[in-house]
Design an enzyme around this catalytic site. Sequence first.
Site, PDB file in Angstrom:
ATOM      1  N   LYS A  19       1.014  18.635   6.299  1.00 38.81           N
ATOM      2  CA  LYS A  19       1.882  19.029   7.375  1.00 38.81           C
ATOM      3  C   LYS A  19       2.972  19.670   6.676  1.00 38.81           C
ATOM      4  O   LYS A  19       3.357  19.416   5.571  1.00 38.81           O
ATOM      5  CB  LYS A  19       2.133  17.764   8.237  1.00 38.81           C
ATOM      6  CG  LYS A  19       3.157  16.833   7.563  1.00 38.81           C
ATOM      7  CD  LYS A  19       3.628  15.855   8.610  1.00 38.81           C
ATOM      8  CE  LYS A  19       5.018  16.281   9.342  1.00 38.81           C
ATOM      9  NZ  LYS A  19       6.237  15.535   9.245  1.00 38.81           N
ATOM     10  N   ASP A  40      -2.709  13.930   8.720  1.00 36.67           N
ATOM     11  CA  ASP A  40      -1.639  13.165   9.415  1.00 36.67           C
ATOM     12  C   ASP A  40      -1.627  11.936   8.951  1.00 36.67           C
ATOM     13  O   ASP A  40      -2.419  11.034   9.170  1.00 36.67           O
ATOM     14  CB  ASP A  40      -1.915  13.517  10.845  1.00 36.67           C
ATOM     15  CG  ASP A  40      -0.594  12.848  11.485  1.00 36.67           C
ATOM     16  OD1 ASP A  40      -0.266  11.700  11.095  1.00 36.67           O
ATOM     17  OD2 ASP A  40      -0.336  13.427  12.580  1.00 36.67           O
ATOM     18  N   HIS A  41      -0.759  11.479   8.032  1.00 33.31           N
ATOM     19  CA  HIS A  41      -0.760  10.232   7.086  1.00 33.31           C
ATOM     20  C   HIS A  41      -0.779   9.185   8.385  1.00 33.31           C
ATOM     21  O   HIS A  41      -1.037   7.971   7.923  1.00 33.31           O
ATOM     22  CB  HIS A  41       0.251  10.186   6.220  1.00 33.31           C
ATOM     23  CG  HIS A  41       1.507   9.805   6.696  1.00 33.31           C
ATOM     24  ND1 HIS A  41       2.581  10.622   7.161  1.00 33.31           N
ATOM     25  CD2 HIS A  41       2.333   8.744   6.752  1.00 33.31           C
ATOM     26  CE1 HIS A  41       3.534  10.190   7.220  1.00 33.31           C
ATOM     27  NE2 HIS A  41       3.550   8.751   6.941  1.00 33.31           N
ATOM     28  N   LYS A  75      -3.067   4.764   8.320  1.00 34.46           N
ATOM     29  CA  LYS A  75      -2.468   3.616   8.436  1.00 34.46           C
ATOM     30  C   LYS A  75      -3.695   2.715   9.131  1.00 34.46           C
ATOM     31  O   LYS A  75      -4.145   3.023  10.026  1.00 34.46           O
ATOM     32  CB  LYS A  75      -1.250   3.546   9.325  1.00 34.46           C
ATOM     33  CG  LYS A  75      -0.153   4.415   8.718  1.00 34.46           C
ATOM     34  CD  LYS A  75       1.099   4.286   9.441  1.00 34.46           C
ATOM     35  CE  LYS A  75       2.102   5.428   8.955  1.00 34.46           C
ATOM     36  NZ  LYS A  75       3.128   4.703   7.816  1.00 34.46           N
ATOM     37  N   HIS A  80       2.565  12.897  14.459  1.00 35.65           N
ATOM     38  CA  HIS A  80       2.285  11.327  14.383  1.00 35.65           C
ATOM     39  C   HIS A  80       2.202  10.739  15.781  1.00 35.65           C
ATOM     40  O   HIS A  80       1.145  10.113  15.997  1.00 35.65           O
ATOM     41  CB  HIS A  80       3.258  10.663  13.468  1.00 35.65           C
ATOM     42  CG  HIS A  80       3.341  11.336  12.315  1.00 35.65           C
ATOM     43  ND1 HIS A  80       2.523  11.675  11.616  1.00 35.65           N
ATOM     44  CD2 HIS A  80       4.675  11.411  11.404  1.00 35.65           C
ATOM     45  CE1 HIS A  80       2.894  12.147  10.164  1.00 35.65           C
ATOM     46  NE2 HIS A  80       4.214  12.166  10.471  1.00 35.65           N
ATOM     47  N   LYS A 114      15.713   9.365  14.366  1.00 36.43           N
ATOM     48  CA  LYS A 114      16.197   8.627  13.018  1.00 36.43           C
ATOM     49  C   LYS A 114      17.576   8.045  13.370  1.00 36.43           C
ATOM     50  O   LYS A 114      18.084   8.132  14.284  1.00 36.43           O
ATOM     51  CB  LYS A 114      16.387  10.030  12.266  1.00 36.43           C
ATOM     52  CG  LYS A 114      15.471  11.104  11.894  1.00 36.43           C
ATOM     53  CD  LYS A 114      14.840  10.663  10.683  1.00 36.43           C
ATOM     54  CE  LYS A 114      13.598  11.676  10.450  1.00 36.43           C
ATOM     55  NZ  LYS A 114      12.681  11.085   9.442  1.00 36.43           N
TER      56      LYS A 114
HETATM   57  C1  BG6 Z   1       6.736  12.104   7.696  1.00 36.03           C
HETATM   58  C2  BG6 Z   1       8.257  12.784   8.350  1.00 36.03           C
HETATM   59  O1  BG6 Z   1       5.829  12.878   8.268  1.00 36.03           O
HETATM   60  O2  BG6 Z   1       6.701  10.853   8.199  1.00 36.03           O
HETATM   61  C3  BG6 Z   1       9.184  12.103   7.873  1.00 36.03           C
HETATM   62  O3  BG6 Z   1       8.294  14.182   7.812  1.00 36.03           O
HETATM   63  C4  BG6 Z   1       9.245  10.632   8.487  1.00 36.03           C
HETATM   64  O4  BG6 Z   1      10.283  12.828   8.290  1.00 36.03           O
HETATM   65  C5  BG6 Z   1       7.948  10.109   7.932  1.00 36.03           C
HETATM   66  O5  BG6 Z   1      10.238  10.013   7.697  1.00 36.03           O
HETATM   67  C6  BG6 Z   1       7.758   8.531   8.423  1.00 36.03           C
HETATM   68  O6  BG6 Z   1       6.382   7.973   7.904  1.00 36.03           O
HETATM   69  P1  BG6 Z   1       6.394   6.372   7.810  1.00 36.03           P
HETATM   70  O7  BG6 Z   1       4.764   6.298   7.424  1.00 36.03           O
HETATM   71  O8  BG6 Z   1       7.420   5.971   6.795  1.00 36.03           O
HETATM   72  O9  BG6 Z   1       6.332   5.982   9.110  1.00 36.03           O
END
Ligand code: BG6
Length: 513
Positions: free
Chosen positions: A175, A204-205, A209, A267, A367
């Site tokens: 992404k 999309d990580h 999860k 996400h 944030k």
């Molecule tokens: C990323 C965003 O895709 O996801 C970041 O670019 C964000 O801004 C992060 O902090 C959050 O990922 P996780 O896995 O820590 O919830």
Amino acid sequence: MATTPTPQATVSQNPFADELRTGRSAKPCVLVIFGATGDLTKRKLVPSLMGLAKDGLLPPAFAVVGFARRPWTDDGFRKELADGVKQFGRPDTMAHFDALADAFTFHQSDFGETAGYVALKQKLDQIDRQRGTAGNRIFYLATPPSSYSAILQNLAATGLSTEKDGKFARVIVEKPFGRDIGTAVALNDQVRAAFHERQVFRIDHYLGKETVQNILALRFANGIFEPLWNEKFVDHVQITVAESIGVGSRGGYFEESGIIRDMIQNHLMQVLTLVAMEPPAAITADAVRDEKVKVLKAIRTFKPEEVDEATVRAQYTRGSFGGEDCKGYRDEEGVPKESVTETYAAVRLQINNWRWAQTPFFLRSGKRLSRRVTEVAIHFKHPPHLLFEGGKAQQPNVLLLRIQPDEGVALRFGAKVPGPDVRIRDVRMDFRYGTAFGGETADAYERLLLDSMLGDGTLFARADEVEEAWRIVDSIVAGWKQSKRRPDEYVVGTWGPERADALLGPGRTWRKP
Ligand code: BG6
């Protein structure tokens, strides 16, 4: 604008289907990481590969080539990676890196220089001979998106993207996948000019999860939830991805994306589709993604004048968090003082289908909020007739899917307080992952890297999903652009702007986990 054709038109028979059906062991392959000198490789990719090695899930023959512009040596590259595994890897993964270190090599080239790809091809052939990696390749685009086009063109021009003789060639795209529908469609076109959709893995990580995957298990491996999972019983759904960190050193990037592009388009929309989708006919990549995309298609594009009423956007202002004085967003490095980029957004979405017609879905992300927490809260309706005194004050049932941290599922319901009076109080039934299963949880990237090696695209976004999500998000962004209202403000360490509660409508409030 031409959007992606229907999946039926783009999907052909996966030649690796047998491998997917018969087990989870990946075939020998080489992973080529473009932009390997960047943070992602060091913090996530290589530590995750070592996590796979620890669990015995890496293919028997495996190698990594780091492709980047900087003049690093193999040894310099390995040293950086070792550092990354030490800092960010799971416990006891260093020994695996030491054992595999010579499988990591560095290849210096400009992304736009075809000669660099010709040399890469020779190098990959040599690795195949030396390490038995069998001509299978995965190309990971971990560069800024501005380099994607040159890389894709060169992979196609040098034949590296072509699959033949049963050998696979796949591409993983990080992404952000475009910054609006126009750029996403253009990027999908470029990707398709080099690779077939079945070869493409858009990361999309969040989908990697464990607890996000558990949404499907909870819904479709159990008989008790699904009958209630609709507008007759569900009053509304809250999806929250809250972070306590600020934008840090990424101010310049964030200013261009805002929370809507950075988090909600990908996400939160992905989580929403898993919560709202119909049961797929099978847990296969296309059956699952067909259902997910239908959810997005059922969400109407906003008219610009509707956006102020259906969304709240805000910026964090100076405050203290955990005893530390934190800057406001407009004082962060790389952010202009007059910025109107949102660091918080809450959005009301309506899914126009039979299941959800009367149930709004509320998405929020920000944030510098009070806590880092990701959760899905299914708020049920009150019972039709309230028998017990004080019943109206009783909170309705909530099924809470805690994605992170403190992973688990909880059900809130009313119980009789012991004693002669009939008084009802909220109690909780709680399932915790850590207690039930113990052990270490693998990083999301481990699962996604493994799936890309197996050729399983179930947990990756398909072209049409990405484009549909942009269609919705673009209409919100267009409304904000036209609006005379500036973003609201919220103090660092709080739960966001006050107006966010009003978005939910009478009798509803945002959870404050
Ligand atoms: C990323 C965003 O895709 O996801 C970041 O670019 C964000 O801004 C992060 O902090 C959050 O990922 P996780 O896995 O820590 O919830």
